[in-house]
Design a protein around this motif. Sequence first.
Motif, mmCIF file in Angstrom:
data_model
loop_
_atom_site.group_PDB
_atom_site.id
_atom_site.type_symbol
_atom_site.label_atom_id
_atom_site.label_comp_id
_atom_site.label_asym_id
_atom_site.label_seq_id
_atom_site.Cartn_x
_atom_site.Cartn_y
_atom_site.Cartn_z
ATOM 1 N N MET A 188 29.274 -4.509 -20.685
ATOM 2 C CA MET A 188 30.292 -3.727 -19.970
ATOM 3 C C MET A 188 31.476 -4.624 -19.681
ATOM 4 O O MET A 188 31.361 -5.843 -19.738
ATOM 5 N N ARG A 189 32.587 -4.026 -19.325
ATOM 6 C CA ARG A 189 33.731 -4.846 -18.922
ATOM 7 C C ARG A 189 33.404 -5.538 -17.609
ATOM 8 O O ARG A 189 32.675 -5.008 -16.772
ATOM 9 N N LYS A 190 33.974 -6.732 -17.449
ATOM 10 C CA LYS A 190 33.646 -7.601 -16.328
ATOM 11 C C LYS A 190 33.695 -6.895 -14.967
ATOM 12 O O LYS A 190 32.749 -6.971 -14.189
ATOM 13 N N VAL A 191 34.795 -6.211 -14.702
ATOM 14 C CA VAL A 191 34.989 -5.582 -13.394
ATOM 15 C C VAL A 191 33.944 -4.489 -13.142
ATOM 16 O O VAL A 191 33.411 -4.349 -12.028
ATOM 17 N N ALA A 192 33.600 -3.760 -14.198
ATOM 18 C CA ALA A 192 32.605 -2.693 -14.077
ATOM 19 C C ALA A 192 31.198 -3.283 -13.956
ATOM 20 O O ALA A 192 30.343 -2.747 -13.245
ATOM 21 N N ALA A 193 30.979 -4.400 -14.639
ATOM 22 C CA ALA A 193 29.674 -5.071 -14.595
ATOM 23 C C ALA A 193 29.390 -5.592 -13.188
ATOM 24 O O ALA A 193 28.283 -5.436 -12.657
ATOM 25 N N LYS A 194 30.405 -6.183 -12.566
ATOM 26 C CA LYS A 194 30.250 -6.740 -11.217
ATOM 27 C C LYS A 194 29.927 -5.611 -10.224
ATOM 28 O O LYS A 194 29.027 -5.737 -9.389
ATOM 29 N N ALA A 195 30.661 -4.512 -10.349
ATOM 30 C CA ALA A 195 30.434 -3.364 -9.463
ATOM 31 C C ALA A 195 29.039 -2.779 -9.686
ATOM 32 O O ALA A 195 28.373 -2.345 -8.747
#
Length: 285
Positions: A131-138
């Motif tokens: 997933m994209r980084k920002v979505a992965a973190k969330a």
Amino acid sequence: MKLLKTLLSITFISFLTGGILTGCDGFLNGEHKFAPDHDDQNIQENAKDKAPDQDKKDQSKDKEKDNPYANAPKVDPTKYHDKAIQVVANPNEVSILVNKQYKLPDNYEPDDLVYPDVHFIFSEKIEKRKMRKVAAKALEEMFAAAEKDGIYLAGASGYRSQETQITLYDNYVKKDGKEEADRYSARPGHSEHQTGLSIDVSGISAECAVEDCFADTAEAKWLADHAHEYGYIIRYPKDKENLTGYMYEPWHIRYVGKEMAKEIFEQDITLEEYYNVAIPVNERK
Ligand SMILES: [Zn+2]
């Protein structure tokens, strides 16, 4: 509330050549089979329009001004529109709209794909785990929070390249025919999974993963209640096929950022309604 801080520019592409696809037949005939609730909605919307609340009117004007999708032709969101397909110019925006009208640039691939540190229902380190980084973190924060509530979530399918979508979609068309396949699968370039911001979520047992029965699980309930707290929305809600173009998918969540997710959740609307691109059935031509 301000709609967007940044504007997306849209490139309008007119497909002057090529025939009308069979999936558009119902649309051309002015018929629509998924329209049972729309009269009620129109009545409510008309009532809203007539409300003499000047502040509200001004707010909605501001919103329209900030809306990168405001000037595109409005079309039936349930159908693909060969002559009105818009290619989104900045696909890296987390607020991006991708649906049957708005597609990603050909072979778009996010450049910040990572492997989220969460459970998946498979063990391989493969494309759909990304997933994209920002979505992965969330996602990591959300799954951890769910665990504290005794809910054990797992990823089923995250990022998907255009190439993979081509294979998937072709197989669905072979199995169910184009019209039916279009209700549950996106055509290549039109899949939210290609943005790297969407993921199909399941319970850790994988029981009912990406199946209708997921709707009745505690995991689905938790997601519906809490996903917005982490910047995710249930992208294809129940009874909104008229607006999103897709059948109810309680497992498919999309990262849009916390502010937007909260607004969408609180107003109980779809991303299409947020951007005001969906049109009532009786105005469709
Ligand atoms: Zn999905």
